[in-house]
Design a protein around this motif. Structure first.
Motif, PDB file in Angstrom:
ATOM      1  N   PRO A 101     -18.980 -35.926 -15.173  1.00 26.67           N
ATOM      2  CA  PRO A 101     -17.862 -35.005 -14.958  1.00 26.67           C
ATOM      3  C   PRO A 101     -16.849 -35.545 -13.959  1.00 26.67           C
ATOM      4  O   PRO A 101     -17.192 -36.211 -12.992  1.00 26.67           O
ATOM      5  N   ASP A 102     -15.589 -35.242 -14.241  1.00 24.94           N
ATOM      6  CA  ASP A 102     -14.486 -35.709 -13.408  1.00 24.94           C
ATOM      7  C   ASP A 102     -14.610 -35.206 -11.966  1.00 24.94           C
ATOM      8  O   ASP A 102     -14.115 -35.831 -11.038  1.00 24.94           O
ATOM      9  N   GLU A 103     -15.275 -34.078 -11.784  1.00 28.44           N
ATOM     10  CA  GLU A 103     -15.482 -33.527 -10.448  1.00 28.44           C
ATOM     11  C   GLU A 103     -16.687 -34.145  -9.745  1.00 28.44           C
ATOM     12  O   GLU A 103     -16.898 -33.919  -8.564  1.00 28.44           O
ATOM     13  N   TRP A 104     -17.531 -34.876 -10.481  1.00 29.39           N
ATOM     14  CA  TRP A 104     -18.749 -35.495  -9.988  1.00 29.39           C
ATOM     15  C   TRP A 104     -19.789 -34.428  -9.626  1.00 29.39           C
ATOM     16  O   TRP A 104     -19.461 -33.292  -9.317  1.00 29.39           O
ATOM     17  N   TYR A 105     -21.044 -34.833  -9.680  1.00 28.99           N
ATOM     18  CA  TYR A 105     -22.139 -33.870  -9.527  1.00 28.99           C
ATOM     19  C   TYR A 105     -22.225 -33.285  -8.120  1.00 28.99           C
ATOM     20  O   TYR A 105     -22.631 -32.136  -7.940  1.00 28.99           O
ATOM     21  N   THR A 106     -21.840 -34.046  -7.110  1.00 28.40           N
ATOM     22  CA  THR A 106     -21.924 -33.503  -5.756  1.00 28.40           C
ATOM     23  C   THR A 106     -21.006 -32.300  -5.580  1.00 28.40           C
ATOM     24  O   THR A 106     -21.372 -31.311  -4.935  1.00 28.40           O
ATOM     25  N   PHE A 107     -19.816 -32.334  -6.177  1.00 27.38           N
ATOM     26  CA  PHE A 107     -18.906 -31.205  -6.057  1.00 27.38           C
ATOM     27  C   PHE A 107     -19.348 -30.041  -6.941  1.00 27.38           C
ATOM     28  O   PHE A 107     -19.202 -28.876  -6.554  1.00 27.38           O
ATOM     29  N   ILE A 108     -19.859 -30.344  -8.130  1.00 30.82           N
ATOM     30  CA  ILE A 108     -20.351 -29.268  -9.005  1.00 30.82           C
ATOM     31  C   ILE A 108     -21.520 -28.552  -8.350  1.00 30.82           C
ATOM     32  O   ILE A 108     -21.608 -27.311  -8.361  1.00 30.82           O
ATOM     33  N   GLU A 109     -22.425 -29.319  -7.745  1.00 29.01           N
ATOM     34  CA  GLU A 109     -23.561 -28.705  -7.064  1.00 29.01           C
ATOM     35  C   GLU A 109     -23.092 -27.854  -5.892  1.00 29.01           C
ATOM     36  O   GLU A 109     -23.594 -26.739  -5.682  1.00 29.01           O
ATOM     37  N   ASP A 110     -22.130 -28.353  -5.126  1.00 22.79           N
ATOM     38  CA  ASP A 110     -21.613 -27.586  -3.986  1.00 22.79           C
ATOM     39  C   ASP A 110     -20.945 -26.290  -4.430  1.00 22.79           C
ATOM     40  O   ASP A 110     -21.086 -25.246  -3.783  1.00 22.79           O
ATOM     41  N   LYS A 111     -20.210 -26.337  -5.547  1.00 27.27           N
ATOM     42  CA  LYS A 111     -19.461 -25.168  -6.010  1.00 27.27           C
ATOM     43  C   LYS A 111     -20.333 -24.176  -6.779  1.00 27.27           C
ATOM     44  O   LYS A 111     -20.238 -22.965  -6.589  1.00 27.27           O
ATOM     45  N   PHE A 112     -21.163 -24.701  -7.682  1.00 24.80           N
ATOM     46  CA  PHE A 112     -21.863 -23.842  -8.643  1.00 24.80           C
ATOM     47  C   PHE A 112     -23.371 -23.771  -8.427  1.00 24.80           C
ATOM     48  O   PHE A 112     -24.040 -22.941  -9.033  1.00 24.80           O
ATOM     49  N   GLY A 113     -23.933 -24.664  -7.607  1.00 24.39           N
ATOM     50  CA  GLY A 113     -25.370 -24.664  -7.381  1.00 24.39           C
ATOM     51  C   GLY A 113     -26.086 -25.721  -8.204  1.00 24.39           C
ATOM     52  O   GLY A 113     -25.572 -26.224  -9.212  1.00 24.39           O
ATOM     53  N   ALA A 114     -27.306 -26.045  -7.799  1.00 25.05           N
ATOM     54  CA  ALA A 114     -28.077 -27.106  -8.443  1.00 25.05           C
ATOM     55  C   ALA A 114     -28.426 -26.773  -9.891  1.00 25.05           C
ATOM     56  O   ALA A 114     -28.440 -27.654 -10.755  1.00 25.05           O
ATOM     57  N   ALA A 115     -28.724 -25.496 -10.173  1.00 24.99           N
ATOM     58  CA  ALA A 115     -29.083 -25.111 -11.542  1.00 24.99           C
ATOM     59  C   ALA A 115     -27.918 -25.342 -12.499  1.00 24.99           C
ATOM     60  O   ALA A 115     -28.099 -25.839 -13.618  1.00 24.99           O
ATOM     61  N   SER A 116     -26.714 -25.002 -12.074  1.00 34.07           N
ATOM     62  CA  SER A 116     -25.536 -25.221 -12.912  1.00 34.07           C
ATOM     63  C   SER A 116     -25.258 -26.711 -13.087  1.00 34.07           C
ATOM     64  O   SER A 116     -24.851 -27.160 -14.164  1.00 34.07           O
ATOM     65  N   ALA A 117     -25.467 -27.491 -12.033  1.00 33.48           N
ATOM     66  CA  ALA A 117     -25.284 -28.945 -12.155  1.00 33.48           C
ATOM     67  C   ALA A 117     -26.232 -29.523 -13.190  1.00 33.48           C
ATOM     68  O   ALA A 117     -25.865 -30.427 -13.952  1.00 33.48           O
ATOM     69  N   ARG A 118     -27.461 -29.002 -13.248  1.00 36.14           N
ATOM     70  CA  ARG A 118     -28.412 -29.467 -14.267  1.00 36.14           C
ATOM     71  C   ARG A 118     -27.939 -29.101 -15.667  1.00 36.14           C
ATOM     72  O   ARG A 118     -28.088 -29.891 -16.614  1.00 36.14           O
ATOM     73  N   LEU A 119     -27.366 -27.908 -15.806  1.00 34.46           N
ATOM     74  CA  LEU A 119     -26.815 -27.509 -17.101  1.00 34.46           C
ATOM     75  C   LEU A 119     -25.652 -28.409 -17.515  1.00 34.46           C
ATOM     76  O   LEU A 119     -25.527 -28.790 -18.682  1.00 34.46           O
ATOM     77  N   VAL A 120     -24.791 -28.732 -16.566  1.00 34.07           N
ATOM     78  CA  VAL A 120     -23.679 -29.637 -16.863  1.00 34.07           C
ATOM     79  C   VAL A 120     -24.217 -30.975 -17.338  1.00 34.07           C
ATOM     80  O   VAL A 120     -23.772 -31.523 -18.358  1.00 34.07           O
TER      81      VAL A 120
END
Length: 533
Positions: A79-98
């Motif tokens: 993802p263009d936002e990278w996983y560290t930002f997705i995890e920070d914004k949406f949580g680890a569970a959402s990052a796994r879904l992404v």
């Protein structure tokens, strides 16, 4: 530089693919599914639904691959936002879904590529590759170790390395993402179109959708060649044309630029490469002709808000300069082109039911620089929703979600948009049409209105209203693509005012303008701001 006869840029994909053409809609039609848009989002959705036995009709204002799919760099990458930002914004569970949705998207593209190669004889050059994210010292996001940890926690196969192997420069630390992919997007669309027909689907080009109305049982799509009545409608037009406001406050359009330079075959590793700088750059290799001794080094970046740089050619120069500094073996420039990216305020695409619409209207938008991936995920998700099946990504990508994870970006974009409306109080780009050079365009004030005027190579004038038909912003000239671009919501029009990119539903109004009756002089405008992605 490769360019089309009308002055717009031509990508390496447009130059090396043969796309099927389809006649316009012959008249009123009844179908089960109407897909609006014949890019990767629309054709993948149509393919999946037709394969399930649904009666599918695809329409496009121009034709297969005539929109943004042919202007991508066709990476299938993180993802263009990278996983560290997705995890920070949406949580680890959402990052796994992404991460899971991205992996499934690549698998689907790979399986479709194999099918169309075997059945239709079309090789779309699908290739699994490793991708690398690096950060040059002092330039941009540096915490690659945090990204590595977040990506691993999301289930991604990653490795933290001291540098990217095989490059002619020292990249510094890098994260390797295993088993990513790239392909030829227009050859892929050609194969998808054939597969849709093979499964009983219909495709019509030259068919512009103007309006959508209906209820939970049936939707009616009004086009310039008749009406289509359908049980389900999928809006796969990059950005929705039927929404006046809702989705357009949640995302913003950016132009992105690409330069393709010749490099000797084998002089660079076949990898995907992205940096974290500002401006940032993304890199891949393309082999247009295996019989030749060179590849095309494809380098993109230098983004800005659509309609907020009237003369963006310098961005090509900046990309080329960066490329030659980092890849000294790069030869002649073979291609220059630009494309449109829709940036969602919180970094995740909008895929699913269209907000404030009936449940049988679906949306695929908000690509965020991952258009090939997000469009494929969207096609899978929408196909499940139309069939009444559960989908694990429904809530994650729900278009009706609030921008709570991107409030700062949301507020910034809204302020930028509102500021553009103040341009109705300023003068034109030039005082008189006589100042407009051949092959150039400019906005001229005429009393209370503004007129967008283009002078062709023969000296003829092409005049249209500068008022965008979406929400009334004043369009700006784009000299690189010879188009009129809206700085508010990213609509684009050709020199005759025809819609090139939504959300504008209708062309710009024609204006009769004689050379000897030029508008009077007015105050000169101030400097325009530029956005950066």
């Amino acid at each position: 530089m490769t360019a089309s006869s009308n002055g717009t840029s031509v990508s390496v994909w447009m130059d090396t693919a043969s796309l099927p053409t389809y006649a316009p809609l012959p008249g009123d039609l009844d179908t089960e599914v109407c897909v609006i848009g014949a890019g990767i989002a629309g054709l993948t959705t149509a393919y999946l639904m037709a394969k399930e036995g649904r009666r599918v009709t695809v329409i496009d204002a121009l034709g297969v691959g005539a929109g943004e799919t042919g202007r991508t760099t066709a990476h299938l990458f993180p993802p263009d936002e990278w996983y560290t930002f997705i995890e920070d914004k949406f949580g680890a569970a959402s990052a796994r879904l992404v991460a899971d949705s991205y992996a499934r998207a690549i698998e689907l593209v790979e399986s479709i590529a194999k099918e169309i190669a075997a059945v239709d004889g079309i090789d779309c050059e699908f290739e699994r590759l490793d991708g690398y994210l690096y950060a040059l010292p002092g330039n941009g996001f540096q915490d690659l170790e945090k990204e590595y940890v977040s990506a691993r926690r999301a289930g991604v196969a990653v490795e933290l390395l001291p540098g990217v192997p095989g490059l002619p420069f020292d990249s510094g630390p890098a994260v390797r993402y295993a088993n990513q992919a790239q392909f030829h997007p227009l050859k892929y669309l050609a194969g998808l179109a054939r597969a849709i027909e093979r499964h009983g689907g219909k495709i019509h080009g030259g068919t512009h959708a103007h309006r959508l109305r209906g209820n939970q049982q049936q939707q009616t799509v009004s086009t310039d060649h008749g009406e289509i009545r359908a049980r389900h409608v999928v809006l796969a037009t990059h950005t929705p044309f039927n929404d006046r406001v809702v989705m357009h406050t949640k995302q913003a359009g950016y132009r992105t630029y690409v330069v393709g330079l010749r490099v000797a075959r084998g002089s660079l590793p076949r990898i995907l490469l992205w940096d974290t700088g500002d401006p940032y750059y993304y890199v891949r290799l393309e082999t247009p002709d295996p019989s030749m001794d060179h590849d095309i080094l494809v380098v993109g970046g230098a983004d800005h808000k659509t309609g907020q740089d009237d003369h963006p050619e310098h961005r090509y120069d900046e990309i080329e300069r960066w490329t030659r500094e980092h890849f000294p073996m790069a030869g002649a420039v073979a291609y220059r082109w630009s494309g449109e990216v829709m940036e969602p305020s919180d970094g995740l695409a909008y895929l699913g039911h269209n907000p404030m619409d009936d449940d049988n209207v679906y949306l695929i938008t908000g690509d965020s620089g991952n258009g090939m991936t997000h469009c494929t995920i969207g096609a899978m998700l929408v196909t499940d929703l139309a069939a009444g099946r559960p989908n694990p990504y429904k809530s994650l990508y729900d278009p009706s979600r609030k921008p709570i994870h991107g409030l700062a970006d949301f507020a910034h974009e809204q302020a930028n948009t509102m500021a553009r409306y103040g341009e109705w109080l300023t003068g034109g780009d030039v005082d008189r049409v006589e100042e407009i050079a051949a092959g150039e365009g400019a906005v001229v004030r005429d009393g209370l209105r503004k007129i967008a005027v283009y002078r062709d190579a023969q000296g003829g004038l092409h005049a249209v209203s500068a008022k965008c038909t979406h929400l009334g912003c004043a369009v700006h000239w784009n000299s690189a693509e010879r188009s009129w671009d809206c700085p508010c919501h990213a609509s684009r029009f050709d020199i005759e005012g025809n819609v090139l990119h939504g959300p504008a539903p209708e062309p710009l109004e024609k204006v009769e303008l004689a050379e000897n009756s030029a508008p009077p002089r007015g105050p000169r405008p101030g400097m325009r701001g530029r956005g950066a992605r």
